[in-house]
Design a protein around this motif. Structure first.
Motif, PDB file in Angstrom:
ATOM      1  N   VAL A  72       1.047  -1.148   0.014  1.00 28.70           N
ATOM      2  CA  VAL A  72       0.095   0.182  -0.001  1.00 28.70           C
ATOM      3  C   VAL A  72       0.803   0.989  -0.033  1.00 28.70           C
ATOM      4  O   VAL A  72       1.997   1.283   0.839  1.00 28.70           O
ATOM      5  CB  VAL A  72      -0.939  -0.048   1.174  1.00 28.70           C
ATOM      6  CG1 VAL A  72      -0.068  -0.037   2.385  1.00 28.70           C
ATOM      7  CG2 VAL A  72      -1.906   1.258   1.267  1.00 28.70           C
ATOM      8  N   ARG A 109      -3.418   0.494  -8.207  1.00 32.33           N
ATOM      9  CA  ARG A 109      -4.640   0.568  -7.911  1.00 32.33           C
ATOM     10  C   ARG A 109      -5.286   1.953  -7.153  1.00 32.33           C
ATOM     11  O   ARG A 109      -4.824   1.678  -6.057  1.00 32.33           O
ATOM     12  CB  ARG A 109      -5.546  -0.566  -7.544  1.00 32.33           C
ATOM     13  CG  ARG A 109      -5.241  -1.946  -8.623  1.00 32.33           C
ATOM     14  CD  ARG A 109      -5.630  -3.282  -8.018  1.00 32.33           C
ATOM     15  NE  ARG A 109      -7.017  -3.296  -7.958  1.00 32.33           N
ATOM     16  CZ  ARG A 109      -7.786  -3.653  -6.809  1.00 32.33           C
ATOM     17  NH1 ARG A 109      -7.048  -4.322  -5.645  1.00 32.33           N
ATOM     18  NH2 ARG A 109      -9.217  -3.809  -6.764  1.00 32.33           N
ATOM     19  N   ASP A 110      -5.715   2.841  -7.678  1.00 37.74           N
ATOM     20  CA  ASP A 110      -6.340   4.018  -7.020  1.00 37.74           C
ATOM     21  C   ASP A 110      -7.627   3.464  -6.170  1.00 37.74           C
ATOM     22  O   ASP A 110      -8.643   3.154  -6.606  1.00 37.74           O
ATOM     23  CB  ASP A 110      -6.753   5.033  -8.007  1.00 37.74           C
ATOM     24  CG  ASP A 110      -7.218   6.392  -7.381  1.00 37.74           C
ATOM     25  OD1 ASP A 110      -7.227   6.477  -6.206  1.00 37.74           O
ATOM     26  OD2 ASP A 110      -7.619   7.277  -8.097  1.00 37.74           O
ATOM     27  N   CYS A 111      -7.467   3.571  -4.792  1.00 36.20           N
ATOM     28  CA  CYS A 111      -8.370   2.980  -3.883  1.00 36.20           C
ATOM     29  C   CYS A 111      -9.624   3.761  -4.178  1.00 36.20           C
ATOM     30  O   CYS A 111     -10.955   2.992  -4.261  1.00 36.20           O
ATOM     31  CB  CYS A 111      -8.174   2.879  -2.386  1.00 36.20           C
ATOM     32  SG  CYS A 111      -6.838   1.751  -2.066  1.00 36.20           S
ATOM     33  N   TRP A 112      -9.701   5.077  -4.231  1.00 38.10           N
ATOM     34  CA  TRP A 112     -10.818   5.954  -4.416  1.00 38.10           C
ATOM     35  C   TRP A 112     -11.654   5.579  -5.720  1.00 38.10           C
ATOM     36  O   TRP A 112     -12.736   5.386  -5.553  1.00 38.10           O
ATOM     37  CB  TRP A 112     -10.576   7.127  -4.314  1.00 38.10           C
ATOM     38  CG  TRP A 112     -11.756   8.069  -4.785  1.00 38.10           C
ATOM     39  CD1 TRP A 112     -11.953   8.678  -6.254  1.00 38.10           C
ATOM     40  CD2 TRP A 112     -12.923   8.484  -4.213  1.00 38.10           C
ATOM     41  NE1 TRP A 112     -13.019   9.398  -6.438  1.00 38.10           N
ATOM     42  CE2 TRP A 112     -13.752   9.269  -5.026  1.00 38.10           C
ATOM     43  CE3 TRP A 112     -13.285   8.349  -2.924  1.00 38.10           C
ATOM     44  CZ2 TRP A 112     -15.037   9.724  -4.886  1.00 38.10           C
ATOM     45  CZ3 TRP A 112     -14.607   8.968  -2.644  1.00 38.10           C
ATOM     46  CH2 TRP A 112     -15.301   9.481  -3.495  1.00 38.10           C
ATOM     47  N   ARG A 120     -13.383   1.779  -5.110  1.00 31.20           N
ATOM     48  CA  ARG A 120     -14.493   1.694  -4.161  1.00 31.20           C
ATOM     49  C   ARG A 120     -14.471   2.827  -3.439  1.00 31.20           C
ATOM     50  O   ARG A 120     -14.261   3.045  -2.228  1.00 31.20           O
ATOM     51  CB  ARG A 120     -14.317   0.589  -3.320  1.00 31.20           C
ATOM     52  CG  ARG A 120     -15.781   0.125  -2.767  1.00 31.20           C
ATOM     53  CD  ARG A 120     -15.737  -1.264  -2.141  1.00 31.20           C
ATOM     54  NE  ARG A 120     -16.907  -1.688  -1.515  1.00 31.20           N
ATOM     55  CZ  ARG A 120     -17.340  -2.996  -1.101  1.00 31.20           C
ATOM     56  NH1 ARG A 120     -16.514  -3.691  -1.141  1.00 31.20           N
ATOM     57  NH2 ARG A 120     -18.544  -2.970  -0.714  1.00 31.20           N
ATOM     58  N   VAL A 154      -2.859   0.524  -3.840  1.00 31.48           N
ATOM     59  CA  VAL A 154      -2.587  -0.899  -3.428  1.00 31.48           C
ATOM     60  C   VAL A 154      -2.224  -1.550  -4.688  1.00 31.48           C
ATOM     61  O   VAL A 154      -2.431  -1.137  -5.793  1.00 31.48           O
ATOM     62  CB  VAL A 154      -3.642  -1.528  -2.701  1.00 31.48           C
ATOM     63  CG1 VAL A 154      -4.017  -0.928  -1.459  1.00 31.48           C
ATOM     64  CG2 VAL A 154      -4.970  -1.661  -3.703  1.00 31.48           C
ATOM     65  N   GLU A 204      -7.521  -6.083  -1.912  1.00 37.74           N
ATOM     66  CA  GLU A 204      -9.040  -5.925  -1.923  1.00 37.74           C
ATOM     67  C   GLU A 204      -9.299  -4.553  -1.306  1.00 37.74           C
ATOM     68  O   GLU A 204      -9.072  -4.350  -0.110  1.00 37.74           O
ATOM     69  CB  GLU A 204     -10.175  -7.022  -1.410  1.00 37.74           C
ATOM     70  CG  GLU A 204     -11.267  -6.833  -1.569  1.00 37.74           C
ATOM     71  CD  GLU A 204     -12.291  -8.025  -1.020  1.00 37.74           C
ATOM     72  OE1 GLU A 204     -13.526  -7.492  -0.983  1.00 37.74           O
ATOM     73  OE2 GLU A 204     -11.870  -8.764  -0.285  1.00 37.74           O
ATOM     74  N   VAL A 205      -9.886  -3.749  -2.076  1.00 36.80           N
ATOM     75  CA  VAL A 205     -10.413  -2.310  -1.455  1.00 36.80           C
ATOM     76  C   VAL A 205     -11.846  -2.532  -0.917  1.00 36.80           C
ATOM     77  O   VAL A 205     -12.789  -2.706  -1.562  1.00 36.80           O
ATOM     78  CB  VAL A 205     -10.323  -1.286  -2.481  1.00 36.80           C
ATOM     79  CG1 VAL A 205     -10.588   0.037  -1.788  1.00 36.80           C
ATOM     80  CG2 VAL A 205      -8.611  -1.401  -3.215  1.00 36.80           C
ATOM     81  N   CYS A 239     -12.757   3.841   0.388  1.00 37.09           N
ATOM     82  CA  CYS A 239     -11.645   4.621   0.510  1.00 37.09           C
ATOM     83  C   CYS A 239     -12.299   6.025   0.171  1.00 37.09           C
ATOM     84  O   CYS A 239     -13.087   6.279  -0.719  1.00 37.09           O
ATOM     85  CB  CYS A 239     -10.292   4.438  -0.599  1.00 37.09           C
ATOM     86  SG  CYS A 239      -9.217   5.742  -0.615  1.00 37.09           S
ATOM     87  N   ALA A 253      -8.521   4.522   4.002  1.00 39.41           N
ATOM     88  CA  ALA A 253      -8.784   3.367   2.908  1.00 39.41           C
ATOM     89  C   ALA A 253      -8.897   2.223   4.034  1.00 39.41           C
ATOM     90  O   ALA A 253      -8.166   2.062   4.820  1.00 39.41           O
ATOM     91  CB  ALA A 253      -7.667   3.202   2.030  1.00 39.41           C
ATOM     92  N   VAL A 274      -8.663  -1.953   3.690  1.00 37.51           N
ATOM     93  CA  VAL A 274      -8.329  -2.990   2.741  1.00 37.51           C
ATOM     94  C   VAL A 274      -8.230  -4.391   3.083  1.00 37.51           C
ATOM     95  O   VAL A 274      -8.013  -4.368   4.458  1.00 37.51           O
ATOM     96  CB  VAL A 274      -6.921  -2.655   1.940  1.00 37.51           C
ATOM     97  CG1 VAL A 274      -7.096  -1.297   1.233  1.00 37.51           C
ATOM     98  CG2 VAL A 274      -5.710  -2.712   2.898  1.00 37.51           C
TER      99      VAL A 274
END
Length: 256
Positions: A158, A180-183, A186, A208, A213-214, A217, A242, A244
């Protein structure tokens, strides 16, 4: 949205649900009591700080913030040119590494605070960053961030921080292509992080690696015991929280 919309920290058959907070604290030049209230209310396992104190008695300032937030200092601070990592006692520290990035004459020194931690059966790389105000240098630093995460030697990681860039910027896009952009995965809470008094842009983010898995966030609002005045008084950014789920660390294959 209430914070109860997000899962609490827990372990599940070796995997770990982890709460990660990214926050630019402006060298603790504002209302430190409000700052600690915001961090505590988010109930994080890992805190990715930017603009931690870097000069006179900076270690004591970091320790005071950690204690007031019911956390401990993990890594970073002046030795990383500002990024700092805090953690709860859920995290077992495997190793830490502070990195100073190449200095461009006339610009501020930048760096990464990084670590490898274990939470439950999960093993996770962690990195806090504060990228340059200059576009070309900022994009190059995004590439160095991806390289550093890849070099941590862990399957999951992360990273987060103040990117000084919006989602359509080159540095932000470079990170979103490699991570992967958490916002974006999800969204939860609200989006914009700057400024607290007039939120109008997203320049802070948590990312992440694949396999993490998100669960949610965004900027946490409606925190218990925290007012909107606290968020404005604490610093000049809003935090990003976030949650995760990190799988259990894959077993080491037996020697032939």
């Amino acid at each position: 949205m209430p914070l109860t919309d997000l899962p609490a920290s827990r372990t599940e058959n070796g995997s770990a649900v982890i709460r990660v907070l990214s926050y630019n604290i402006r060298s603790m030049r504002d209302d430190n009591a409000a700052l600690a209230r915001v961090i505590r209310a988010c109930d994080p396992d890992l805190v990715l700080i930017q603009e931690a104190p870097r000069f006179f008695r900076w270690r004591k300032a970091a320790a005071r913030l950690a204690a007031a937030s019911d956390l401990v200092v993990l890594s970073g601070g002046a030795t990383a040119a500002g990024p700092l990592l805090l953690c709860s006692l859920r995290a077992t520290v495997e190793r830490t590494e502070d990195v100073l990035l190449p200095l461009t004459p006339g610009l501020h020194r930048r760096g990464f605070a990084s670590a490898v931690v274990r939470v439950g059966g999960a093993r996770l790389g962690v990195l806090s960053c504060h990228l340059s105000l200059q576009a070309d240098e900022r994009e190059a630093q995004a590439g160095l961030l991806l390289d550093h995460l890849a070099g941590l030697g862990v399957p999951y990681a992360v990273a987060g921080g103040d990117l000084n860039d919006r989602p359509d910027g080159r540095a932000f896009r470079r990170l979103a292509e490699g991570l992967r952009d958490c916002w974006a995965v999800r969204p939860w809470g609200t989006e914009y992080t700057s400024t607290p008094a007039d939120p109008h842009q997203r320049i802070d983010a948590v990312f992440v690696t694949e396999g993490v898995e998100v669960l949610g966030c965004g900027v946490p609002m409606g925190l218990a015991g925290v007012t909107e005045a606290d968020l404005v008084a604490a610093t000049d950014h809003l935090p990003v929280l976030a949650v995760v789920r990190v799988p259990a660390d894959p077993p080491t294959p037996p020697l032939p």
